[in-house]
Structure formats: C-alpha cells, structure tokens
Design a protein around this motif. Sequence first.
Motif, PDB file in Angstrom:
ATOM      1  N   SER A   1      -5.596   7.692  -0.492  1.00  0.00           N
ATOM      2  CA  SER A   1      -6.638   8.032  -1.475  1.00  0.00           C
ATOM      3  C   SER A   1      -7.444   6.824  -1.949  1.00  0.00           C
ATOM      4  CB  SER A   1      -5.972   8.668  -2.697  1.00  0.00           C
ATOM      5  OG  SER A   1      -5.049   7.724  -3.263  1.00  0.00           O
TER       6      SER A   1
ATOM      7  N   GLY B   1       0.523   7.361  -4.791  1.00  0.00           N
ATOM      8  CA  GLY B   1       0.173   6.049  -5.347  1.00  0.00           C
ATOM      9  C   GLY B   1       0.794   4.906  -4.563  1.00  0.00           C
ATOM     10  N   VAL B   2       0.671   3.732  -5.146  1.00  0.00           N
ATOM     11  CA  VAL B   2       1.154   2.511  -4.492  1.00  0.00           C
ATOM     12  C   VAL B   2       2.634   2.646  -4.111  1.00  0.00           C
ATOM     13  CG1 VAL B   2       1.709   0.077  -4.941  1.00  0.00           C
ATOM     14  CG2 VAL B   2      -0.552   0.976  -5.544  1.00  0.00           C
TER      15      VAL B   2
ATOM     16  N   ASP C   1       4.373   5.210  -3.476  1.00  0.00           N
ATOM     17  CA  ASP C   1       4.588   6.158  -2.366  1.00  0.00           C
ATOM     18  C   ASP C   1       4.329   5.471  -1.029  1.00  0.00           C
ATOM     19  OD1 ASP C   1       3.108   8.165  -4.688  1.00  0.00           O
ATOM     20  OD2 ASP C   1       5.070   8.748  -3.871  1.00  0.00           O
ATOM     21  N   VAL C   2       3.308   4.591  -1.021  1.00  0.00           N
ATOM     22  CA  VAL C   2       2.994   3.845   0.212  1.00  0.00           C
ATOM     23  C   VAL C   2       4.147   2.887   0.523  1.00  0.00           C
ATOM     24  CG1 VAL C   2       1.319   2.335   1.347  1.00  0.00           C
ATOM     25  CG2 VAL C   2       0.534   4.002  -0.336  1.00  0.00           C
TER      26      VAL C   2
ATOM     27  N   ASP D   1      -0.156   9.866   1.206  1.00  0.00           N
ATOM     28  CA  ASP D   1      -0.672  10.420  -0.053  1.00  0.00           C
ATOM     29  C   ASP D   1       0.087   9.803  -1.229  1.00  0.00           C
ATOM     30  OD1 ASP D   1      -0.980  13.692   1.497  1.00  0.00           O
ATOM     31  OD2 ASP D   1      -2.461  12.051   1.279  1.00  0.00           O
TER      32      ASP D   1
ATOM     33  N   ARG E   1      -2.493   3.562   2.109  1.00  0.00           N
ATOM     34  CA  ARG E   1      -2.682   4.553   1.056  1.00  0.00           C
ATOM     35  C   ARG E   1      -3.877   5.441   1.409  1.00  0.00           C
ATOM     36  NH1 ARG E   1      -3.582   3.249  -5.432  1.00  0.00           N
ATOM     37  NH2 ARG E   1      -3.499   5.438  -6.149  1.00  0.00           N
TER      38      ARG E   1
ATOM     39  N   LYS F   1      -4.986  -2.578  -6.926  1.00  0.00           N
ATOM     40  CA  LYS F   1      -5.872  -1.829  -6.038  1.00  0.00           C
ATOM     41  C   LYS F   1      -6.245  -2.598  -4.778  1.00  0.00           C
ATOM     42  CE  LYS F   1     -10.647  -2.223  -7.177  1.00  0.00           C
ATOM     43  NZ  LYS F   1     -11.835  -1.696  -7.816  1.00  0.00           N
TER      44      LYS F   1
ATOM     45  N   THR G   1      -1.494  -1.065   0.395  1.00  0.00           N
ATOM     46  CA  THR G   1      -1.469  -0.302  -0.858  1.00  0.00           C
ATOM     47  C   THR G   1      -2.839  -0.220  -1.513  1.00  0.00           C
ATOM     48  OG1 THR G   1      -0.719  -2.423  -1.751  1.00  0.00           O
ATOM     49  CG2 THR G   1       0.954  -0.725  -1.430  1.00  0.00           C
TER      50      THR G   1
END
Length: 238
Positions: A123, A184-185, A187-188, A182, A121, A56, A101
């Motif tokens: 979200s 998760g990690v 996707d980034v 958009d 990221r 995170k 991320t």
Amino acid sequence: MESKDLCAVERRGRVHLITITGAGDHRLNPALLAAIRSAVAASDGAGALVLAAEGKYFSNGFDQAWVRTAPPHLHATMDGGFRALVADLLALPVPTVAAVTGHAAAAGCALALAHDAVVMRGSRGFLYMSEVDAGIKIVDFFAELIREKVPDAAARRDLLLRGDKMTAAEAVRRGIVDAAVDGGVEDVVAAAVAEAERLAARGWDGEVVAEIRKAVWPKVWSKVKDHGAGPAAARPRL
Ligand SMILES: CCCCCCCCCCCCC/C=C/C(=O)SCCNC(=O)CCNC(=O)[C@H](O)C(C)(C)COP(=O)(O)OP(=O)(O)OC[C@H]1O[C@@H](n2cnc3c(N)ncnc32)[C@H](O)[C@@H]1OP(=O)(O)O
C-alpha cells in the motif's frame, strides 16, 4: 549518532533481523553504511538475514547533503562503503531477504535488489531509480546490479530511463520483487522473516550458498569483491 542507534538488530528464530531505525528517509552515508555492515557482520550463527526499516522509507538513496558538505577526498568512502556492503551481502553464507517497508530510491533501490529475495509493502512505497530525474549518472556496478537483477529489458528501461515509481504490485508484475504484502510495516517484516525462516530451515551449507550467489551474479561480484569484509578482502575501506 552511534552505529547502534542507526540500526537495530534482533533474532527471530533462525533469522537475523536488521532494522534501519528512525522516521527519516534513511539516506545512505558512510555512517549508516558502516552501521548496516556491522549489523550484517553480527549475523554469525543465524540461518538467514532480513534487512528492514522503520517509517515510510526503506532508503531514499545516497546522502547528497553529506556529499555536498564532505571534503571531496571522502566521497570515495560513500562508493566504497556501498560496494563493501553489497560485497558483504553477496558473500554472506546465509539467504538474504529485503523487507522493503517503504520507498526504496536510487541506491536504496539498489540495496534492496542486492538481496536474494525482496518482499515489499503493497500500500505504500515506490521502487524508484530517481537518477534520470535527479540528473545523476549511475556507475558501472549499479548498472550491472540492475542488469542482473532486472532481467527484462523493458522493465530495466522503465526503471532507469523512464524513472517509473513502481508500486509493489507493479514490481511483482515486472518480476523485480517477489511479493507485495498487504498491511503495515510490521506485516512486511513478518512476511520477510517467514520467508527467511523457510530458507533457513533448508539447512544449506553456507559456503555453498555464498559461492553459488557469487557465480549467479558474477559481474556485480567482480565489481565489489575487493571492498567487502569477505575472506579475500582486508578490513573494510570505510
Ligand atoms: C550521489 C552522490 C554520491 C557521490 C559519491 C558516491 C558515488 C557512488 C556511486 C554513485 C551511484 C549513483 C547512483 C545512486 C545515487 C543516489 O542514491 S543519489 C540520491 C537519490 N535519491 C533521490 O533522488 C530521492 C528520490 N526520492 C523521491 O523523489 C521521493 O522521496 C519519493 C521516493 C518519490 C517519495 O516522495 P514522497 O513525496 O515522500 O512520497 P509519499 O508522500 O510517501 O507518496 C507520494 C504519494 O504517493 C502515494 N503513495 C505512496 N506509496 C504508494 C503506493 N505504494 N501505492 C499508491 N500510492 C502510493 C502517497 O499516498 C502520496 O499520495 P498523496 O498523499 O495523495 O500525495
């Protein structure tokens, strides 16, 4: 922990992908800075570079716990190691993209902004210069980096002198980040690699890329150039 355990390196097409590993907050200390620098140095032959992180956090800034326990004469290795990493990135003969991320705070935020492009990221994760909240003065080249990478005075004030925790959408709106992604990690990371691949496909002359970048960020370059592994500098001073 060996440097290879702190960072993972892989090639995706023409892109050299570096991932800061682990579920922690990736605090920047001499060991992690050296590991990232080694991973950057291994990008020979790639057409572009992406720096990402697991978990995170992209990076939660300098390792203050390390500073508290390290002998004072070693503190300069933190500053020197960070300046050297920024110098390496500015002198790199390929385009660079930060895949933010997760949270990027203080020196972690500065590290993201030291790249040519930043995707973040949508979200999860804040872009946050926590120094004003944490009671930490920032040094000259940090101020230069923020001044040159956050051109809007109000955005600079909100980041540095209001301690805003900016989401990706807010950072895009303020012109600090290129895209909010958009998902998760991964996707980034995929979005950052796709952008890096597009830049690599242009087939630019690496020396021209590096010299233009130094010319575009002259004040940051002047404050870090003697620390990096570029031609002008001797071995890193870590
Ligand atoms: C420093 C000594 C060095 C000396 C020697 C060297 C000198 C060299 C030069 C010195 C230069 C100085 C400048 C640099 C200094 C430093 O780097 S010092 C280190 C500074 N670092 C910090 O101060 C750390 C700052 N970090 C934090 O405060 C927190 O970790 C955080 C980033 C704010 C994250 O906090 P956390 O509680 O972990 O957050 P989360 O739980 O993930 O999220 C909180 C809630 O927000 C929600 N959320 C997260 N992301 C988003 C999003 N994008 N959009 C919407 N909401 C989001 C998340 O879901 C949580 O919600 P709840 O679950 O409902 O609570």
